[in-house]
Design an enzyme around this catalytic site. Structure first.
Site, mmCIF file in Angstrom:
data_model
loop_
_atom_site.group_PDB
_atom_site.id
_atom_site.type_symbol
_atom_site.label_atom_id
_atom_site.label_comp_id
_atom_site.label_asym_id
_atom_site.label_seq_id
_atom_site.Cartn_x
_atom_site.Cartn_y
_atom_site.Cartn_z
ATOM 1 N N ASN A 54 0.879 -1.085 -0.064
ATOM 2 C CA ASN A 54 -0.194 0.171 -0.270
ATOM 3 C C ASN A 54 1.007 1.166 -0.011
ATOM 4 O O ASN A 54 1.549 1.459 0.965
ATOM 5 C CB ASN A 54 -0.882 -0.109 1.414
ATOM 6 C CG ASN A 54 -2.045 1.168 1.234
ATOM 7 O OD1 ASN A 54 -1.866 2.116 0.513
ATOM 8 N ND2 ASN A 54 -2.943 0.995 2.285
ATOM 9 N N ARG B 250 -2.404 -2.072 -3.460
ATOM 10 C CA ARG B 250 -3.769 -1.546 -3.174
ATOM 11 C C ARG B 250 -4.038 -0.334 -4.050
ATOM 12 O O ARG B 250 -2.798 0.673 -4.134
ATOM 13 C CB ARG B 250 -3.834 -1.140 -1.622
ATOM 14 C CG ARG B 250 -5.408 -0.477 -1.505
ATOM 15 C CD ARG B 250 -5.387 -0.134 -0.074
ATOM 16 N NE ARG B 250 -6.708 0.530 0.020
ATOM 17 C CZ ARG B 250 -7.238 0.707 1.447
ATOM 18 N NH1 ARG B 250 -6.667 0.539 2.248
ATOM 19 N NH2 ARG B 250 -8.536 1.346 1.361
ATOM 20 N N GLU C 220 -8.539 -6.193 4.799
ATOM 21 C CA GLU C 220 -8.232 -5.834 3.309
ATOM 22 C C GLU C 220 -7.151 -6.491 2.907
ATOM 23 O O GLU C 220 -7.127 -6.977 1.816
ATOM 24 C CB GLU C 220 -8.157 -4.409 3.452
ATOM 25 C CG GLU C 220 -9.582 -3.658 3.391
ATOM 26 C CD GLU C 220 -9.349 -2.143 4.005
ATOM 27 O OE1 GLU C 220 -8.821 -1.667 5.010
ATOM 28 O OE2 GLU C 220 -9.870 -1.156 2.915
#
Ligand code: ADP
Length: 402
Positions: A9, A90, A387
């Protein structure tokens, strides 16, 4: 054979990563590299209950990825970088092009670059991260997991704004929705719990970013965030839903530019705008000290959650299998959960189970469960979101199919 996969991320000045062993879904290590591009860049990696830390100037994401690979090798976390078979990124915005995760090739990367107009705060850092990983780990396959993808099932009457239609056809102005990976994870969990696919849910993901999604028959039907993650609920630093005329009003009255106003709405509004604190715990501490602004922020925040739950309750004609509370604030804070249920009680016939509510979340062994009393018309669940596990699952699946 067990293989290693990274979940990444990237922000404009940060890189967070988690290393998994698949298909076991076993988290091996987790790392944060911060202040990339500044003189005082630093990193922390958690591995086997130990913390590996370091600091030196990292000029860009490539240098950050090099540090990550060196630390992974030097600390024996991986023997050779070739053990890492896939990297799941992500990515904020998949526009109308991507309704699922995808292996990143030149076209996909180009699309992500083109969609920077839809995700100006997030895409530049994410693109830097993808390019840096490609450079440093050329053998690993890269996968993009979009925050918007799960919401592509929304019907047109949920996603079209009542503005000139050409804004949609020409410029793609529409509701996209975000936190899709989290809402999908919770939906899948509830489908398993209810032993059926066509679940109707109201999922409240309330952390420092917050969104509520209405799930109809197992699919995203409506959601509170819009073209960007600024819309919907009052958040830590974001305003959520406001009258759009405020923007021109502030430009005229305060002589602010559009960029300045957008920055204020994203970074200095929400809880922070009202009481000066964006972290929920800090705001609660101010309330304990009797701070009136913090009390006001709390009330406005609660109202914004209630209003969205109410909207989706009516959109589902009251046929709701469950309301789910998830993400930092609702997973952990028992008093806000109780207050929310009490506020909904009269209209929805739901009642808190004090004991259950007090024993789920931060500092407790129990992390998930039902927090409403049996006689409630709709059960309210607390389910921690994950997630990262969704990203690694998609990445593993796509790499195996490739
Ligand atoms: P994001 O992923 O959007 O950064 P998180 O889901 O991690 O956000 O949630 C962060 C928020 O959760 C912060 O406002 C923090 O104060 C709140 N939070 C975390 N732990 C607790 C806790 N034990 N009690 C109350 N609030 C908490």
């Amino acid at each position: 054979m067990n293989e290693k996969y990274l979940v990444v991320n990237c922000g404009s000045s940060s890189l967070k990563f988690s290393l998994y062993e698949m298909p076991l879904e076993k988290l091996i290590a987790k790392g944060y590299i911060e202040k990339i591009g500044l003189d005082d860049s630093f990193w922390t990696i958690s591995y086997n209950d130990e913390k590996i830390t370091g600091a030196k100037r990292l000029a860009n994401h490539s240098e950050a990825v090099k540090v990550m690979t060196e630390e992974l090798i030097n600390n024996g976390i991986v023997k050779r970088m070739e053990e890492i078979k896939g990297i799941g990124h992500r990515v904020l915005h998949g526009g109308e092009i991507y309704n699922d995760s995808v292996i990143i090739d030149d076209k996909v990367l180009n699309d992500i670059v083109k969609m920077t107009n839809l995700g100006p705060l997030h895409h530049p850092g994410e693109i830097d991260g993808i390019k840096a990983m490609m450079e440093c780990l050329p053998k690993a396959k890269q996968v993009a997991v979009f925050d918007t993808a799960f919401h592509q099932t929304m019907p047109k009457d949920s996603y079209i704004y009542a503005v000139p239609y050409e804004w949609y056809t020409k410029y793609k102005v529409r509701k996209y929705g975000f936190h899709g990976t989290s809402h999908k994870y919770i939906t899948n969990k509830m489908q398993e719990l209810f032993h059926k696919d066509d679940v109707n849910l109201i999922i409240c993901h309330v952390g420092s970013g917050a969104s509520i999604t209405c799930i109809k028959e197992g699919k995203s039907f409506d959601t509170s965030m819009g073209l960007t993650p600024l819309d919907g609920l009052v958040m830590g630093t974001r305003s959520g839903r406001i009258d759009p005329s405020i923007i021109k009003f502030m430009a005229d009255e305060a002589g602010m530019t559009l960029d300045e106003i957008t920055n204020e709405l994203n970074k200095n509004s929400g809880l922070k705008g009202i009481c000066g604190k964006n972290d929920f715990r800090d705001m609660m501490n101010l309330i304990k000290e009797g701070n009136e602004q913090a009390k006001l922020a709390y009330e406005i925040f609660m109202d914004s959650i209630i209003k969205h739950i109410a909207e989706y309750y009516f959109e589902l004609e009251g046929k709701v299998d469950a309301i789910v509370f998830t993400a930092g604030i609702l997973e952990n804070n028992t008093s806000i959960r109780e207050t929310l249920i009490n506020k909904l009680s009269g209209a929805m016939g739901i009642y808190v189970n004090q004991l259950a509510n007090d024993n789920i979340g931060y500092g407790h062994d129990l992390k998930e469960g039902i927090i409403t009393a049996e006689e409630s018309k709709i059960p309210v669940y607390v389910i921690p979101t994950d997630e990262e596990v969704m990203i690694v699952r998609d990445c593993y699946k796509l790499v195996k199919e490739a």
